[in-house]
Design an enzyme around this catalytic site. Structure first.
Site, PDB file in Angstrom:
ATOM      1  CG  ASP A  19      -1.727   1.195   1.418  1.00  0.00           C
ATOM      2  OD1 ASP A  19      -2.420   1.569   0.451  1.00  0.00           O
ATOM      3  OD2 ASP A  19      -1.683   1.801   2.500  1.00  0.00           O
ATOM      4  CG  ASP A  21      -1.817   7.770   0.614  1.00  0.00           C
ATOM      5  OD1 ASP A  21      -0.980   8.684   0.628  1.00  0.00           O
ATOM      6  OD2 ASP A  21      -2.578   7.559  -0.348  1.00  0.00           O
ATOM      7  CB  THR A 114      -2.180   2.776  -3.849  1.00  0.00           C
ATOM      8  OG1 THR A 114      -2.707   3.967  -3.257  1.00  0.00           O
ATOM      9  CG2 THR A 114      -1.877   3.052  -5.316  1.00  0.00           C
ATOM     10  CB  SER A 115      -7.488   3.457  -2.461  1.00  0.00           C
ATOM     11  OG  SER A 115      -7.852   2.180  -1.986  1.00  0.00           O
ATOM     12  CG  ASP A 171      -2.206   2.651   6.485  1.00  0.00           C
ATOM     13  OD1 ASP A 171      -2.719   3.668   6.999  1.00  0.00           O
ATOM     14  OD2 ASP A 171      -2.386   2.336   5.301  1.00  0.00           O
TER      15      ASP A 171
END
Length: 224
Positions: A19, A21, A114-115, A171
């Site tokens: 990921d 962020d 990642t989003s 996270d």
């Protein structure tokens, strides 16, 4: 009181899925600035909004917080918010240990999952001074946001690996749920991950040592 000794866990994998962020990049300052403004615009409690936003694509956050609003409006407003977030890199820094961690992975099978959008990835990784992994699964790559496992499954496929051969670094609650739904082991990174059912937790990436087997596999020593 005497200091508690660190516990060490060894994980073996053929590839790593990362990921961005909260895992590689600390972008909390930007996220808070943009989403607090958005919360005020919609007369929503700022802290509640911030408890929902991490790890998701923006339009899914909006849908969760404004459930009666048409999705077309969420997509349109999210495009504007993404532009704000991409332009604002003040306070974006690497997570502790991220530069050395990514340096150790160069030439080895790893992917970013990642989003964030492609432009936001470039802006934040650049602001943090981090190299872009060779394989990237971004918001544009998937039909469903985390906690759907699609992104991590696509990341594994991009590496030519099965889910069981991969270890995920995450996270956020929705990201950890997505990785577990994909059948993958998860290293939970940072304070947000502590309450989530990751395989193992670390305060930051400087608690992860990377070594390799003779056939190119990863040996991760994780000190929690």
């Amino acid at each position: 009181m005497p200091r508690q000794p660190q516990q060490s866990t060894e994980l073996r994998a053929r590839g790593l899925l990362l990921d961005m962020d909260g895992t590689l990049v600390n972008s909390d300052a930007v996220v808070e600035r943009c989403w607090r403004r958005w919360a005020d615009k919609h007369n929503l409690d700022q802290e509640h909004v911030l408890s929902v936003v991490h790890g998701r694509q923006g339009h899914t956050t909006m849908a969760a917080l404004l459930p009666h609003r048409p999705m077309a409006e969420n997509y349109a407003e999210n495009a504007l918010l993404l532009a704000e977030e991409t332009a604002d890199t003040e306070g974006v820094v690497p997570i502790d240990g991220a530069p050395a961690f990514l340096a150790a992975l160069q030439g080895r099978p790893h992917a970013l999952v990642t989003s964030a959008s492609t432009d936001l990835v470039a802006a934040r990784m650049g602001a943090a001074g981090l190299p872009l992994p060779p394989h990237r699964v971004t918001a544009e790559s998937v039909s469903a946001s985390k906690p759907d496992p699609e992104g991590f499954l696509k990341g594994a496929a991009a590496l030519g690996l099965t889910p069981q051969e991969c270890v995920v670094f995450e996270d956020a609650e929705v990201g950890i749920a997505a990785a577990r739904s994909a059948g993958m082991r998860v290293v939970g990174v940072g304070a947000r991950a502590v309450a989530q059912p990751a395989t193992v937790h670390v305060p930051s990436l400087d608690h992860v040592e990377v070594a390799f087997t003779e056939d190119g596999g990863f040996v991760l020593t994780v000190r929690s």
